[in-house]
Every structure is written in C-alpha cells, then in structure tokens.
Design an enzyme around this catalytic site. Structure first.
Site, mmCIF file in Angstrom:
data_model
loop_
_atom_site.group_PDB
_atom_site.id
_atom_site.type_symbol
_atom_site.label_atom_id
_atom_site.label_comp_id
_atom_site.label_asym_id
_atom_site.label_seq_id
_atom_site.Cartn_x
_atom_site.Cartn_y
_atom_site.Cartn_z
ATOM 1 C CD GLU A 38 24.974 39.778 74.945
ATOM 2 O OE1 GLU A 38 25.443 40.867 75.339
ATOM 3 O OE2 GLU A 38 23.838 39.385 75.269
ATOM 4 C CG HIS A 98 24.813 45.021 74.255
ATOM 5 N ND1 HIS A 98 23.961 46.077 74.439
ATOM 6 C CD2 HIS A 98 24.094 43.909 74.570
ATOM 7 C CE1 HIS A 98 22.776 45.632 74.851
ATOM 8 N NE2 HIS A 98 22.833 44.308 74.926
HETATM 9 ZN ZN ZN Z 1 21.329 43.030 75.463
#
Ligand code: ZN
Length: 680
Positions: A466, A469
């Site tokens: 995460e 991202h």
């Molecule tokens: Zn992802």
C-alpha cells in the site's frame, strides 16, 4: 451554516462530519460544477486550456473534496445513517459524471482545443489529459444518438447503485456473523494472542468465552491453526457462503451479479464494442481481451506443474503425518502451516513476535528515506477514529506530501487494504503548489491490552504494498491534476510501484532493522530470516494458479459470458482448467468478489499479474546493481513515481529499464523456473 465538508481551507475535518452535512455539501458543489460547465461551453468561450479545462478541473476537484472524505468515512466508520446519506448522494454524483461525459458542447470544445494551433505549445502533461478526455467522452457515450444516451445514463446510474449495494451486502454479511465458544478446548491450536483477541471481543459483547468472526484477523488464524476440524469446516462454510442465497435474502448478491453483468454487456454494445472486457481495456496498457486471456493461460501453463507438485506434497504430508486421507478446502491452510513448520522449522506466529507496529513503520520509513531521499514525521490532525494517524513527507525540510494511516480491522470498516487519495498535486493558478495527500487503509490485527500491534510477515508485505501506491501518489512531480500521482495511470500498470515495494520485505538489510521481539526486544535472528527466505516460494505454484483462476474468471466473465449465462458454471469451468484444489459446490466466491463487482477491477483483475511482470523486472534492476542502491532508487523515483499518468506506463518502464519488460524476473522470484520443478 458551518458545514465542515465545504471548508476547503485545509484538510478535511473528518471528526466533525455528520451524515446531515453530506446532502447540502454535495448539492452545493454539484450546482457550482454545473454552472461552470454551462459557462465554459458557451459559444463565445475560446477553446483554450485556460478558458475551458482549467475551470473544469477546479469545479470537479471541489466535488472530490466533498465526496472523497465521505467515501472514506463510509468505508472505514460505516453507520446506518452515514450509509443512507452516502447512497442517496452517490446517485447524484454518478449522474453528474454521466452528464459530463456526454456533454457534446464540452466534447466539441476539447476536440477544438486538440485541433487548435495552441495544442502543440501545451505541456506533455496537458496534451496527455486532453487525449484521455477525448477517449473518455467516447467511452461515456458522448457520440450516441439521444435515445441511446438516455439509456446509457440509466445504465450508469443503476450500475453505481448495484456496486454500492454489493459492497454493503458483503460488509453486512461479514459483520452479521458471530459465534461464541465457551469451551477453550474447542479452540485448541490457536495462538494465545488470537485467543486473547477473541476473548476481548466476547467480553465487549457481554458474553463469556470467545467470539469468532469472519473478519480476516479472526477468520484466518482459525483456518490456519484450529485443530478442531469441524470448527474449521463450519467457519469455512460461513465465509464461503457470505452474501449468497443460503443467508438472509436481503444480503444475497446473486441477482445483483446477474444484473451487473447484463448491464455492462448492454453498455458495451451501445458503445460499439463486442463485450465489456473491450470497454474495460480501452484505457489500459493491455491491447485486447484475447491478449490478456493468452497471457493468463500462459501463466497457468507455467505455474500448473508447480501447483500440482505443491498439492501432491500437501496430500502426502496430510496422509503420512496427520492421518488425514482426504484433503478438504478447510484443511489447506491448516495442513500448509503444519507442513511449513515441519519443513522450514518456524511458524508464522514465531515471526510475528518480531514485527511490532512502530518498529515496522520505522523500518519502512527508513528504506523509503534511503531510496527516495525523503523523511517521514508524525503530525497532529483531525481524524475519524482513534486508530488513525497522520504523517508528513519532507524532502530537504520541505513538506512534499502528507498521508493518513488506519491500520486495524474493526466492525463497520470494509475489509482488505487500499490506498486512496484525498488531495492530488497541482500547481495552482496563483503559483502556489498544492501537495498530494494519501489515505492508507489496512485491516491488520488490532493491539490487545497494552501490547503493541504485532504484524505477520504477510501483513508487513501488505503495508509495503500500500505504501508503494502511496509513494506513486505522493512523490509525483506532475503539476496537472488529471495526470499527477496515480491520476491517469493505466489500471493494469498501477500495481507496478506497489508490488515493487513488496520485494524489500525480503531484504535482510531492510528487515533486520525493523524488528524487535515483543518480549525480549531482540532483533529478528539471521537464522530465522534464512528459514523465511527458504520458505518464500513455499506453494508459490498453488498461489499463482489461484490468482490466475480469479483473473481468468473475471476476464472470461466480461469477454465471453453471454449476458444471461451462468456465472457459477463459468467459474467451475475455469477451476477445472487451472485450479489444483477442489472447491466445495456451495462455495460462492463471486458473491464477495468485491474487486470486480464493487471495486473497479471488472475485466481488470489480471492487472495484478500483468503488473507483477513489470514490478519484478523493475526490482531486478536493484538486484543487478546491489540491493537498495540509492542511484537506482533515484532513477525509479524520477522515471516511474514522479511522472505518474503524464505519459504511458510502458514509456516510463522503458525509460527506467532501458528496454521492454521481460517475464524472467517474475518466474525466478516466485520459483517458477523449469530447473526447480524436481527440486525440493
Ligand atoms: Zn495494490
């Protein structure tokens, strides 16, 4: 009136948002946006960036500033009142964007701008935004005759409603399950910290004993550790039949799935495509459904011999060591964990004791700092829940981005892990720079008592994922809203930075600095790490075919299934083709497959595998030059993270790697290379 949702001076005042703030705020920004659209499409307005697209970006950004915090609250602190306000306003938001996508006046202005003499003098980022917009007008039905346009709009509205309902049904079916067990003997095998968590949950309900739930931190340890086979079976059954015809009718997703598929198919045909998969791929990196299907079948063919070997080993171990002659779906995780311990001599539980939350975060921030030359510091902010935290990212003392974290599972919070954005980077007309702000949400095990939260190694990997991202969004250097950060990045390339970051969870230099045993404070021993490394590709064949099963089902569902076809029969056929573990007939995986029915991954689930080829190959650049090499980190930041959606992902990849992507690194990293099929 003081409506916190309409205060744009600073970040959202999450703690103050009440459900009755939502409708007035949404109505106000939608009315303002409609007025802007009306003004910029007037005949006498010149078709220039400043006269048309800049004011449009301002107006739609305000909608996001109201709606993004509402969506976030709806996902992480759901209540009936919030949900109702969310649902009724979602329809209005969806209607606005459908109208905008079909606005011929606006379409004409953008076409005129693309054809104008000015166009060549625009920055590449602005030209990219214009080309995305022309594509999106066509995909929104702008070129349809009026009658079909109206039908298209109805379809959009209904699809957005269906998607919200699907997700709510999964949440309610998950939250709605509870089982209390008083006799601890029934929970034999479960680790103490899991028992403590279950006991605390029962106590919170005023019940004796232990509470079992379907939330992942409760569910998975039962499947992995509970020696009581019938208990595993009943929990498996409860999980595999969520939101299906066996439970409460109002939570059954069967009809929602059928209607969604049929409307997507109708939408595709209206737009002149053969099927919805083609619509989904139009803005993606992959060229056609057949290319994706061939890619997935190739992956399946490469992985299946390894998966069959994994299955055979598991069966033999279950039979010889555990006296289990028939390996059922509810035995897989339990036997796998036992086999892992037998073969590699460590348990996930043992590893978990070294990964205390703050230490893990410090380690993550240290590697980010080393690779990308930024520092991360906690900051005070107004938050939506005591679990949430707020942070700043600084480069050379300058704040370049901010983010929120909300890491623990709880009721009223959607499962899974994701990154969302609440602000995107943008150079404002007055010369000020708006910095990007991200939301990082996970569903890890919450701390019990005064002990810190402990993460499994898988959870650490999810956190790095995460953050990948998040970095893509936060380290952007693009000044235009439409293509800064993750905006405008092809969906099937968006997992490149996230899967790339996962690799560092397997680096000794990284891991050894982020561990401290919860009791002794000792760092992770090298010997234990070596065992983890040896076990890294344990069952990777089985995992690969599982991912291909989901991806191929999704792609065939949207490319080949007749609108009235039986989706369960299709899933059975896909399983017969690629899976190695039989699934019980009552398993209703599609009914909680939120990625494709409520999460934007329709005909896009293959993106994980597709981007994994890119991310593994990108990471191989680090392996080739010495691990965690800051010079390679800088190149990755500059060519991939910083440019966001301002150019095609394949161009960014080539700029970083100096060549086209190759599949070799992925196969090597996951142990799917021919020489290893016979090895132990
Ligand atoms: Zn992802």
């Amino acid at each position: 009136m003081d409506n916190p949702l309409l205060d744009f001076a600073d970040l959202p005042r999450f703690a103050e948002v009440r459900p009755d703030h939502i409708t007035p705020a949404v109505d106000q920004v939608l009315a303002a946006a409609r007025a802007t659209v009306e003004a910029i499409t007037a005949d006498d307005v010149p078709a220039t960036w400043d006269a048309v697209l800049a004011p449009l970006a301002d107006a739609t950004e305000k909608i996001s500033w109201v709606w993004d915090p509402v969506s976030h609250l709806n996902a992480v602190v759901n209540t009936p009142a919030l949900r109702e306000a969310y649902n009724s306003n979602l329809a209005k938001i969806s209607e606005f964007y459908t109208e905008l996508g079909q606005n011929l006046g606006l379409f004409a202005k953008v076409k005129a701008l693309a054809a104008s003499a000015d166009y060549a003098s625009l920055s590449p980022a602005r030209r990219q935004i214009i080309s995305h917009q022309l594509r999106d007008f066509r995909l929104s039905g702008a070129e349809l005759p009026d009658a079909e346009k109206a039908r298209f709009a109805d379809i959009q509205a209904r699809l957005s409603e269906l998607s919200a309902r699907f997700s709510q049904n999964v949440l309610d079916a998950t939250d709605g399950f509870a089982r209390y067990i008083e006799d601890v003997a029934e929970l034999d095998g479960l680790p103490d910290d899991v028992l403590e968590m279950m006991h605390a949950a029962a106590e919170a309900d005023g019940k004796p004993g232990y509470k079992l739930k379907l939330h992942f931190p409760f569910y998975f340890p039962v499947m992995q550790y509970a020696n009581h086979r019938a208990l595993r079976e009943s929990m498996y059954h409860a999980n595999a039949t969520r939101a299906a015809e066996f439970g409460p009718a109002e939570l059954d997703n069967t009809l929602l799935i059928g209607e969604t598929l049929s409307l997507r198919d109708e939408e595709a045909r209206l737009l002149g495509f053969a099927n919805y998969a083609e619509v989904s791929l139009a803005p993606k990196m992959a060229d056609s459904p057949s290319q994706v299907i061939a890619f997935l079948r190739d992956m399946a063919a490469r992985a299946k011999p390894f998966a069959q070997r994994d299955r055979a080993e598991l069966e033999a171990f279950a039979r010889d060591e555990l006296g289990l002659n028939e390996l059922q779906a509810w035995d897989l995780a339990w036997v796998s964990e036992k086999l892992r311990v037998a073969r590699y001599d460590f348990s996930e539980q043992e590893v978990k004791a070294y990964f205390a939350e703050q230490r893990v975060l410090d380690g993550l921030f240290a590697i980010i700092s080393k690779l990308f030359d930024v520092d991360i510091h906690p900051q005070a902010a107004t938050l939506w829940h005591p679990d949430a935290r707020f942070w700043e990212v600084r480069r050379n003392g300058q704040v370049v981005a901010q983010f929120y974290t909300d890491l623990y599972a709880r009721e009223g919070k959607r499962g899974g892990a994701w990154m969302a954005d609440i602000r995107a980077r943008r150079l404002l007309a007055d010369g000020r720079l708006q910095i990007p702000v991200a939301l990082l949400t996970c569903n890890f095990t919450a701390p019990v008592g005064d002990k810190p939260a402990l993460f499994t190694h898988d959870e650490v990997i999810t956190l790095f994922h995460e953050f990948g991202h998040g970095l893509h969004h936060m380290l952007t250097e693009v000044d235009e809203l439409g293509v800064s950060g993750i905006n405008g990045v092809e969906w099937d390339a968006v997992e490149l930075p996230s899967q790339f970051m996962e690799n560092f969870c397997w680096e000794w230099d990284v891991l050894s600095h982020m561990t401290a045993h919860v009791d002794s404070g000792e760092p992770l021993p090298r010997a234990l790490f070596d065992k983890m490394l040896a076990a890294k590709n344990f069952q990777s064949g089985m995992m690969a075919v599982r991912q291909v099963e989901l991806a191929l089902f999704d792609m065939l569902l949207h490319a080949e299934l007749d609108a009235k076809g039986e989706f369960m029969a299709l899933l059975d056929a896909v399983r017969a083709e690629v899976a190695v573990n039989p699934t019980p007939a009552y398993n209703r995986l599609p009914h909680s497959f939120s990625h494709i029915f409520a999460g934007g991954y329709a005909a896009g689930y293959y993106s994980y595998k597709w981007a994994e080829v890119l991310s593994a190959d990108a990471y191989a650049a680090f392996e080739e030059t010495g691990h965690a090499n800051p010079a390679v980190g800088e190149a990755f930041r500059r060519e991939v993270l910083a440019v966001g959606g301002s150019r095609p992902a394949i161009d960014s990849f080539r700029a970083f790697r100096g060549r086209d992507p190759q599949i070799d690194a992925l196969l090597r990293h996951t142990g799917l290379v021919a020489s290893e099929v016979s090895a132990e």
